[in-house]
Design a protein around this motif. Structure first.
Motif, PDB file in Angstrom:
ATOM      1  N   GLY A 752       0.884  -1.356   0.075  1.00 62.63           N
ATOM      2  CA  GLY A 752       0.070  -0.197   0.076  1.00 62.63           C
ATOM      3  C   GLY A 752       0.846   1.126  -0.027  1.00 62.63           C
ATOM      4  O   GLY A 752       0.370   2.110  -0.765  1.00 62.63           O
ATOM      5  N   HIS A 756       1.151   3.982  -3.015  1.00 63.71           N
ATOM      6  CA  HIS A 756       0.337   5.137  -2.464  1.00 63.71           C
ATOM      7  C   HIS A 756       0.713   6.444  -3.421  1.00 63.71           C
ATOM      8  O   HIS A 756       1.853   6.424  -4.079  1.00 63.71           O
ATOM      9  CB  HIS A 756       1.103   5.509  -1.009  1.00 63.71           C
ATOM     10  CG  HIS A 756       0.050   6.680  -0.388  1.00 63.71           C
ATOM     11  ND1 HIS A 756       0.624   8.130  -0.727  1.00 63.71           N
ATOM     12  CD2 HIS A 756      -0.935   6.600   0.252  1.00 63.71           C
ATOM     13  CE1 HIS A 756      -0.294   8.725   0.382  1.00 63.71           C
ATOM     14  NE2 HIS A 756      -1.209   7.832   0.626  1.00 63.71           N
ATOM     15  N   TYR A 790      -3.571   1.896   3.782  1.00 68.14           N
ATOM     16  CA  TYR A 790      -4.668   0.739   3.131  1.00 68.14           C
ATOM     17  C   TYR A 790      -6.021   1.361   3.870  1.00 68.14           C
ATOM     18  O   TYR A 790      -6.235   1.108   4.771  1.00 68.14           O
ATOM     19  CB  TYR A 790      -4.176  -0.319   4.173  1.00 68.14           C
ATOM     20  CG  TYR A 790      -4.736  -1.675   3.478  1.00 68.14           C
ATOM     21  CD1 TYR A 790      -4.115  -2.533   2.668  1.00 68.14           C
ATOM     22  CD2 TYR A 790      -5.935  -2.003   4.080  1.00 68.14           C
ATOM     23  CE1 TYR A 790      -4.688  -3.709   2.189  1.00 68.14           C
ATOM     24  CE2 TYR A 790      -6.876  -3.131   3.666  1.00 68.14           C
ATOM     25  CZ  TYR A 790      -5.966  -4.060   2.629  1.00 68.14           C
ATOM     26  OH  TYR A 790      -6.662  -4.989   2.009  1.00 68.14           O
ATOM     27  N   VAL A 926      -5.692  -1.656  -3.074  1.00 66.58           N
ATOM     28  CA  VAL A 926      -4.344  -1.912  -2.880  1.00 66.58           C
ATOM     29  C   VAL A 926      -3.958  -3.170  -3.492  1.00 66.58           C
ATOM     30  O   VAL A 926      -2.957  -3.489  -4.168  1.00 66.58           O
ATOM     31  CB  VAL A 926      -3.817  -1.792  -1.637  1.00 66.58           C
ATOM     32  CG1 VAL A 926      -2.337  -2.509  -1.341  1.00 66.58           C
ATOM     33  CG2 VAL A 926      -3.826  -0.331  -1.049  1.00 66.58           C
TER      34      VAL A 926
END
Length: 949
Positions: A752, A756, A790, A926
């Motif tokens: 994640g 990002h 997340y 994710v």
């Protein structure tokens, strides 16, 4: 002899001579060197009746469909949706039929392992309540009757307990530390609900604390350690490959009322003469209670005579009732020797952008109106708070605000066009007391938008305005509040348009994330010296160079808020900013603050991460101490730890908004171990992720985004390899991937982080957006950071019966169980909420039945649904109320023990609607493949290949 200036040091803390260099800067006298003070060594309960549940076309699917139906223990591994996968595609959503009872939502149809070796709580009636927030940390209490009798007897005698031995208490280890539960990441995958579990418990020997208080050890909402059992040697820590760091969030809310902490009012502050630690629940009393042994450095100190005496009531008190011996988190009212100058008033100087961009988007009008409406919320209990206003285009416009008592007092505007050396006209009327000038300030804010309504000037000399503002408030210190909708393009700190789409996604992108002008860093350091903090509210629809401007908050304890493409013409934009800005103005802050962390002999604080200025090797300076940020401190093991408990103590010296000098002290005790299995079993996956998010931001800014992602990937591989080699016997266990159950979420969290918006490889992310995301990754408190990395996803069309209603016991709205972030969890007729804490997406499936649309949105045809930024309308039906309650509860940061002003935007997304909006929502999934990033299954396969090489 006292250690060389280890208290809260002066402006550089090392030398007395430097004290005089800053006579008015609010430096701090080291109390070790000061003369000792006399007698001191230094939603209400809902009546849970349900309206009759609707059954729609979906009634045929009584088995229950979608994300929440897959949670039953009998679900096969292969098909995540059980019956849903095999059912014919029919218009319907399986929500309203009754749900089976579920103990815990299982990932991919598999029951999660028992976490951390702690018995799992039995499921409550509804089956979906969140686990208890915290384990009761701290020592195992001795029999309460015995200790109460002993305390009462000793209190009456005005003595410490005589039963304490005169040697430090080094009990043999009682019972095991956390049990290690290896798990196979491929066959027993991580479930998102595990992120709600508390960290592995801190298991201390019995009687480690001097009182049996349940609050003797620090709760994880204030301080979390990446390891809840500390290796006794540097070599064992190195062998583990795990980081040792503290995640520190000294405040759990924006206001003291929401999170009260015990306050020691009597100014009797007992500190160790050598290491300057504060007395706490883990010290040892000796010599019939007349002396105490420091739990950090082992030195014996005298107990102050006033420790057992109430000066106000002129009588003895029971020392065992003192807050500092019962609570790991306390606040001391500081005596005179903790300040160099009297506590300063709270000062806000607003720098308004009044250029054409700010006026035409409605920024000037909205910000002026919000300040006007929030005047009652600005902290002003001591009636000393001061406000000032400067307007900025290609000139500086100062406003001299008269006192309310002045007859015919009109606010006058003074324009200064000399940007090189802007002078201060009549400085005494530019910063005015809110209490004495309230009426004049209200009149000024009402008229301000009209003064510049026709301004066509596109210039912004914000750099020069910052220098002028600094000059104005530096004698007092305070906050510079910047509201800007344009790039500073004239005067000091002038910036160029340097965004180049051809560089995005390449190795040269790193240059766009660096500051373009040395002014912003050097000016920030100057501000820090003079107790001036800068907060940036940035609104440009064009390039604004967030990378350069965010340096100002970074080194002054401030924050950068970014509103791309903001326009007050959209109600959602205006409401979001007004709400956040008003909460920002209302939040209590600490002024002239410094933070220091001390620890048991053998431990040393080595690196500090967060928004502040590192004034010396271990002293972090904050002109203003915010309530909504966290700090990460890396800890080194310099010597072998011989004791079975170590302590780490954080102290924040600050002035409250009400002009009182205080020290907030947070003490954390942790057991030590010489076993690698104990270290791994006690590792906290959320704290480790927080530490590496700060490391990754630092690496991205210094070496580039590729380097940051590579660092994260090599770290998770290193941890998996170490565990396999040292603790799993070196075997791959039939092709699996072994890791402790308490760290099972780490590969998904690292994925994640790599995917990002702040770090992922992409040629589509503007550098302003990326820079703003990096600011959040390095400041958000842990619960909000984990959600940002997340996000949370909930299936709404088939919520359990109790979701969206208040819990009868806690009155808190019950959320549906969270789902793992995979599109495999979606059904085409479903309604889902995806929430990363900054934005929320309400995903409407392409086959959502008309009745669902009518109940939630008041329209029967998907084509009528207004997509994009919006809100769920308030309709008079049960399901609509529950959906709105879940959306609202998902935003509730208070219940998670954090302060935040953020109100996420809600975007309504149709699966068959606007492609770019749909794509944005999907980037939050994710575990899916997207935008050059691998999915979770591919990621786990890659990791396994690397491990077995």
């Amino acid at each position: 002899m006292s250690a060389p200036h280890d208290g809260y040091g002066q402006y550089p803390p090392q030398q007395h001579a430097d004290q005089a260099a800053y006579p008015d800067q609010g430096g701090y006298v080291n109390p070790a060197d000061a003369p000792p003070a006399p007698g001191a060594t230094t939603t209400h309960h809902a009546d849970h009746h349900k309206k009759k549940k609707r059954t729609y076309a979906a009634g045929a699917f009584e088995v229950g469909m979608g994300g929440n139906a897959a949670a039953g223990p009998a679900a096969p591994v292969a098909g995540q949706f059980g019956a849903a996968a095999a059912a014919p595609a029919a218009p319907g959503y399986g929500g309203y039929p009754a749900q089976p009872e579920v103990v815990q939502p299982a990932a991919y149809g598999v029951q999660p392992q028992p976490a951390y070796g702690v018995p799992q709580p039995a499921a409550p009636a509804a089956g979906y309540q969140a686990p208890e927030t915290y384990y009761s940390t701290g020592a195992v209490p001795p029999p309460s009757g015995a200790i109460a009798g002993l305390a009462a007897g000793m209190g009456a005698m005005n003595l410490g307990t005589a039963s304490h031995p005169s040697q430090p208490r080094e009990q043999p280890r009682v019972g095991p530390l956390n049990q290690l539960y290896p798990t196979d990441l491929l066959n027993q995958p991580f479930n998102v609900s595990e992120l709600d579990l508390p960290p592995p418990p801190i298991i201390l020997p019995p009687n480690s604390s001097v009182t049996p208080s349940p609050d003797a050890n620090c709760a994880p909402k204030y301080v979390r350690s990446t390891l809840n059992a500390i290796p006794t040697t540097h070599s064992l820590l190195k062998k583990s490959k795990l980081p040792l760091a503290l995640i520190i969030q000294p405040y759990a809310s924006l206001h003291d009322l929401d999170d009260p902490v015990p306050i020691v009012q009597d100014q009797v502050i007992s500190r160790c003469r050598r290491c300057r630690s504060y007395i706490n629940p883990f010290v040892t009393f000796l010599d019939h209670g007349h002396r105490w042994r420091c739990n950090m450095c082992n030195l014996t100190n005298d107990v102050p005579q006033a420790f057992d005496w109430d000066a106000a009531a002129q009588k003895t008190v029971d020392r065992w009732q003192r807050h500092e011996l019962n609570h790991a988190v306390v606040e001391f009212v500081a005596p005179q020797e903790y300040m160099v100058r009297p506590p300063q008033p709270l000062v806000y100087l607003f720098l308004f952008d009044v250029s054409y961009a700010a006026v035409s988007t409605g920024l000037l009008a909205t910000s002026a109106r919000t300040i006007l409406d929030s005047l009652n919320r600005i902290p002003n209990a001591d009636r000393r708070t001061r406000l000032g206003f400067i307007a900025v285009d290609s000139s500086l416009h100062y406003f001299s605000v008269p006192r309310d008592s002045d007859e015919n007092g009109e606010t006058s505007m003074l324009v200064v066009s000399d940007l090189d050396e802007p002078f201060l006209p009549v400085p005494h009327e530019l910063l005015v007391p809110l209490t004495e000038c309230r009426q004049s300030i209200e009149n000024f804010l009402t008229k301000l938008p009209d003064m510049f309504a026709n301004n066509q000037n596109n210039g912004s000399c914000m750099g020069s305005a910052l220098r002028a503002g600094h000059k104005l408030i530096s004698p007092l210190g305070g906050k510079l509040v910047v509201l800007s909708a344009s790039l500073p393009n004239v005067g000091y700190g002038k910036l160029e348009m340097r965004e180049d789409k051809k560089l995005l996604g390449t190795s040269k992108e790193n240059g766009l994330l660096q500051t373009a002008s040395s002014f912003y860093k050097s000016f920030a350091v100057e501000c820090s010296k003079n107790q001036v903090s800068v907060d940036m509210f940035l609104f440009s629809s064009q390039y604004q160079d967030v990378a350069s401007l965010s340096n100002l908050p970074r080194y002054t304890g401030g924050q950068t808020w970014f509103y791309p493409g903001w326009n007050a013409g959209r109600p959602e934009d205006a409401i979001k900013f007004a709400s956040e800005f008003s909460d920002y103005l209302s939040s209590e802050i600490g002024l002239e603050a410094v933070l220091r962390v001390r620890a048991s002999t053998g431990l040393r604080m080595s690196t500090f991460y967060g928004n502040f200025f590192n004034r010396s090797s271990d002293l972090c300076a904050f002109p203003a101490f915010p309530r909504d940020q966290c700090y990460v401190v890396e800890v080194a093991i310099d010597e072998t730890l011989t004791r079975n408990v170590v302590c780490l103590q954080t102290a924040v010296l600050h002035t409250t908004c009400n002009g009182e000098r205080r020290i907030r002290v947070l003490t954390l005790a942790l057991p030590t171990t010489d076993k690698l299995a104990d270290v791994y079993a006690s590792a906290d996956q959320c704290a480790i992720t927080t530490y590496y998010s700060h490391k990754a931001v630092e690496r991205a800014l210094s070496h580039g985004l590729d380097s940051a992602r590579d660092m994260l990937q090599s770290k998770i591989i290193e941890l998996l390899q170490t565990f396999r080699k040292e603790l799993a016997g070196g075997s791959a266990m039939g092709g699996g991937l072994q890791f402790p159950s308490n760290l099972r979420g780490l590969p998904a969290l690292f994925l994640g982080l790599m995917k990002h918006v702040g770090l992922r490889r992409s040629a589509q992310i503007p550098s302003d957006l990326r820079s703003a995301a990096l600011c959040l990754l390095s400041t958000l408190p842990l619960p909000l950071l984990i959600q940002y990395i997340y996000p949370r996803m909930y299936s709404l069309h088939d919520m359990p019966d109790n979701a969206g209603y208040p819990d009868p016991e806690t009155s808190q709205i019950v959320l549906p169980p969270p789902l793992n972030l995979s599109s495999e969890r979606f059904v085409s007729y479903g309604l889902y909420l995806i929430d990363d804490g900054q934005n929320q997406f309400l995903w409407v499936g392409r086959e959502a039945v008309p009745q669902l649309l009518v109940d939630v949105f008041g329209v029967s045809d998907r084509a009528q649904l207004r997509v994009g930024k919006g809100a769920v309308p308030e309709l008079d039906n049960d399901f609509n109320e529950r959906v709105r309650a879940v959306i609202q509860k998902s935003r509730d940061h208070k219940s998670r023990g954090v302060g935040s002003v953020t109100v996420p935007h809600l975007y309504i997304v149709r699966e068959d609607g606007e492609p770019s909006l749909k794509l944005w929502a999907q980037t939050l999934l994710v575990e899916d493949r997207a935008d050059q990033g691998m999915g979770l299954a591919q990621w786990m396969g890659t990791l396994r290949e690397k491990i077995v090489q």
